[in-house]
Enzyme design. Structure first.
Site, PDB file in Angstrom:
ATOM      1  CD  GLU A  64      -3.002   1.076   2.198  1.00  5.73           C
ATOM      2  OE1 GLU A  64      -3.795   0.126   2.019  1.00  5.73           O
ATOM      3  OE2 GLU A  64      -3.073   1.874   3.142  1.00  5.73           O
ATOM      4  CG  PHE A 115       0.370   5.135  12.353  1.00 11.53           C
ATOM      5  CD1 PHE A 115       0.087   6.446  12.015  1.00 11.53           C
ATOM      6  CD2 PHE A 115       1.346   4.473  11.627  1.00 11.53           C
ATOM      7  CE1 PHE A 115       0.756   7.088  10.982  1.00 11.53           C
ATOM      8  CE2 PHE A 115       2.016   5.101  10.594  1.00 11.53           C
ATOM      9  CZ  PHE A 115       1.727   6.399  10.268  1.00 11.53           C
ATOM     10  CG  HIS A 163      -2.630  -4.707   1.822  1.00 15.74           C
ATOM     11  ND1 HIS A 163      -2.367  -4.519   0.471  1.00 15.74           N
ATOM     12  CD2 HIS A 163      -3.073  -3.492   2.282  1.00 15.74           C
ATOM     13  CE1 HIS A 163      -2.645  -3.281   0.138  1.00 15.74           C
ATOM     14  NE2 HIS A 163      -3.062  -2.632   1.211  1.00 15.74           N
TER      15      HIS A 163
END
Length: 297
Positions: free
Chosen positions: A22, A225, A275
């Site tokens: 990503e 995050f 991912h």
């Protein structure tokens, strides 16, 4: 370019995990050049199956996201998933983006509700727009011609005050509306992912679920995050990061080692795909996949 569902099917038949990366749209033209001319080429030798490009909080990177998706596909011949959100857009505006993407040869869209402008606060539906991501999934399914992904949250979505099991039922609804695959939010405890996966299986979910993995680059950054998305960090990992304080180089190595172990366990448990949230950096992702012996020839 290929549909993600076809990539997954081919890899499953060949006994290979599916690996994707990503990226996010940089804020400057120099950042764009670095991403497209340095970072992406540096990662191509790892033979990713595809990548994705985020849409930005508030949908503010709409045109840049489309530009980056188009350039990655044209210049690097790498299938790319376009992130698309419900934020700050009417159905007609979303439709215009979808048709522009179709014209660029985009075959895969990740349908998201999206974060409010600024990345925080309460989501407010735009008049004439979508309120929930399942509505966007259904819209894309009706539009036709796309492989549709959606997001899943192994610890439950931070905004779902009813709890993770209710949130997972919402995900089942999105899948029933037409989603072909799921990317998970970042997580650091594989037990959370396994409970999430097993619960969805009991609900009848059969679409592939990609484990979203974030390589830690700095202690401060990963704490920000996780605070924003509600993901928890195991106490031993937090304690280890605290020992390196502001030493980002040491934190990066901790992140590589931790993500390698995390991914190895996930792959051994039959996860169909990883991912990796690259944060537009090549080093950590490269080291993790090399540690895992990927790509295999």
């Amino acid at each position: 370019m290929q549909f993600v569902r076809d990539i997954l099917a081919a890899n499953r038949a060949g006994g290979r995990p599916t690996i994707s990366f990503e990226f996010f749209p940089p804020k400057t033209a120099e950042g764009d050049r670095t991403l497209l001319e340095k970072t992406v080429p540096a990662l191509l030798p790892l033979k990713p199956d595809f990548c994705s490009v985020t849409y930005g909080a508030g949908g503010g990177t709409r045109e840049k996201t489309l530009m980056i998706v188009d350039r990655i596909q044209r210049e690097h011949q790498l299938t790319t998933v376009l992130h698309l959100t419900c934020v700050n857009a009417t159905r007609e505006e979303v439709g215009a983006v979808v048709e522009e993407a179709r014209g660029l040869g985009v075959k895969n869209i990740l349908a998201l509700r999206g974060d409010p402008p600024g990345g925080g606060g309460v989501f407010t539906r735009t008049a004439g727009g979508f309120e929930y991501s399942y509505e966007l999934v259904a819209y894309l399914k009706q539009a036709g011609g796309f492989c549709i992904g959606t997001a899943g949250f192994p610890e439950g979505h931070i905004a779902c005050t009813a709890g993770k099991y209710v949130d997972w039922a919402y995900l089942k609804n999105k899948i029933d509306r037409g989603a072909d695959f799921v990317f998970t939010q970042l997580f650091f405890d594989n037990a959370d992912f396994f409970e999430f996966r097993d619960h969805l299986t009991k609900l009848g979910v059969t679409v592939p679920i990609f484990a979203g993995i974030l390589p830690i680059l700095s202690a401060g950054q990963v704490k920000r995050f996780t605070a924003l998305c509600g993901a928890k960090m195991p106490a031993p990992l937090l304690e280890l990061l605290d020992t390196v304080a502001d030493n980002d180089e040491a934190a990066t190595q901790i992140g590589i080692d931790y993500a390698t172990r995390q991914c190895a366990e996930l792959l051994a448990a039959g996860v169909p795909g990883l991912h990796l949230y690259t944060l537009n950096k090549a080093y950590s992702t490269t080291q993790i996949l090399k540690n895992l012996g990927l790509p295999r020839s």
